[in-house]
Design an enzyme around this catalytic site. Structure first.
Site, PDB file in Angstrom:
ATOM      1  N   GLU A  58       0.834  -1.200   0.000  1.00 59.43           N
ATOM      2  CA  GLU A  58       0.000   0.000   0.000  1.00 59.43           C
ATOM      3  C   GLU A  58       0.869   1.251   0.000  1.00 59.43           C
ATOM      4  O   GLU A  58       1.654   1.482   0.919  1.00 59.43           O
ATOM      5  CB  GLU A  58      -0.936   0.003   1.211  1.00 59.43           C
ATOM      6  N   ASP A 132       0.263  -2.864   6.025  1.00 57.16           N
ATOM      7  CA  ASP A 132       0.667  -2.471   7.376  1.00 57.16           C
ATOM      8  C   ASP A 132      -0.041  -3.331   8.422  1.00 57.16           C
ATOM      9  O   ASP A 132      -1.163  -3.804   8.198  1.00 57.16           O
ATOM     10  CB  ASP A 132       0.327  -0.998   7.629  1.00 57.16           C
ATOM     11  N   ASP A 134      -1.879  -2.802  10.875  1.00 62.00           N
ATOM     12  CA  ASP A 134      -2.854  -1.985  11.613  1.00 62.00           C
ATOM     13  C   ASP A 134      -4.222  -2.161  10.972  1.00 62.00           C
ATOM     14  O   ASP A 134      -4.416  -2.993  10.084  1.00 62.00           O
ATOM     15  CB  ASP A 134      -2.429  -0.513  11.627  1.00 62.00           C
ATOM     16  N   ASP A 136      -6.051  -0.112   9.053  1.00 60.23           N
ATOM     17  CA  ASP A 136      -6.112   0.252   7.634  1.00 60.23           C
ATOM     18  C   ASP A 136      -5.484  -0.838   6.764  1.00 60.23           C
ATOM     19  O   ASP A 136      -5.995  -1.162   5.687  1.00 60.23           O
ATOM     20  CB  ASP A 136      -5.391   1.584   7.390  1.00 60.23           C
TER      21      ASP A 136
END
Length: 272
Positions: A58, A132, A134, A136
């Protein structure tokens, strides 16, 4: 009742026509029918799909670290900008016109939708989703899995799709350092390895772009040391139902799902 049936039939016909026009537009004008690969793709030097792998990341920041840290011989990097379309809520016409989806299809060497899947055209036999660690990142990974499950199901069924597992923490004590992939590993390391009064520092990675290229290689991309999960579908009917509920455009079933299973979650497991 007859009016309702006619309305449904007309809607289905219009949707099919829009999809057909979009496919023809893509074939004529887009990169899908040319040999030109997406400009953002950093390809590998190997032309053997059996040993080649592509990391879908991303953003340009993570893409920069991945491009510098990779083994150029067999690892390719494709950065995507932002979150791709949720294809569960989107008609075919919009999907075929979407730039990020086009880049993804072209880079992998796929045809349009699953019925045109040609194993001999697949450019990489290991497709790694590297987002990532997390919320998102998990969302982007879910959107990508929705695309592969709905539009390129053969890739999942034949075991070509993988999820990379980057670390969440780096712990340093003196000249030594450790990587932890979740909160539980971090607490176990601190409890079992360090004396009660030990001095150490904990770095939490907010994203792959924060990691140095060498760190990303050692923890997430090096075949000798990385952790990689292969995406498998054990129960296709249940997977289909969950994708429809969680990623579809009907709100009521999704709310019911959350109300049913939400109370069973442990709040400490949420990344807030």
């Amino acid at each position: 009742m007859a009016d309702s049936i006619l309305e449904k039939a007309i809607q289905a016909f219009n949707a099919a026509e829009a999809a057909r026009r979009a496919r023809e537009l893509v074939r004529r004008k887009s990169v899908l029918e040319s040999s030109t690969l997406p400009g953002k793709l950093a390809d590998c030097s190997s032309r053997d799909p059996g040993e080649s792998e592509i990391f879908i990341v991303e953003g340009d920041s993570a893409g920069g670290s991945a491009k510098q840290g990779r083994d150029r011989r067999f690892q390719a990097i494709l950065p995507l900008r932002g979150k791709i379309l949720n294809i569960e809520k989107t008609d075919d016409a919009k999907i075929y016109k979407n730039t990020e989806i086009q880049a993804l299809i072209t880079a992998l060497g796929l045809g349009i939708k699953g019925e045109e899947f040609d194993m001999s055209q697949l450019r990489y036999h290991r497709i790694c989703l590297m987002t990532d660690a997390d919320v998102d990142g998990a969302h982007i990974r879910t959107l990508l899995l929705t695309f592969f499950y709905r539009y390129q199901r053969e890739l999942v069924d034949q075991g070509y799709v993988y999820i990379a597992c980057p670390p969440l923490y780096k712990v340093e004590r003196g000249r030594n350092h450790w990587y932890c992939y979740n909160e539980r590993e971090l607490q176990q390391l601190i409890t079992n390895e360090f004396p009660a009064n030990a001095n150490y520092t904990v770095q939490r990675f907010k994203g792959l772009g924060e990691m140095m290229p060498q760190q990303l290689w050692e923890t997430t991309m090096d075949p000798a040391t990385r952790t990689m999960k292969r995406v498998e579908i054990e129960d296709a009917a249940e997977a289909d139902r969950i994708f429809t509920i969680l990623m579809g455009d009907r709100v009521a079933p999704r709310r019911e799902f959350i109300e049913t299973y939400g109370p069973k979650m442990k709040l400490e497991d949420l990344d807030i």
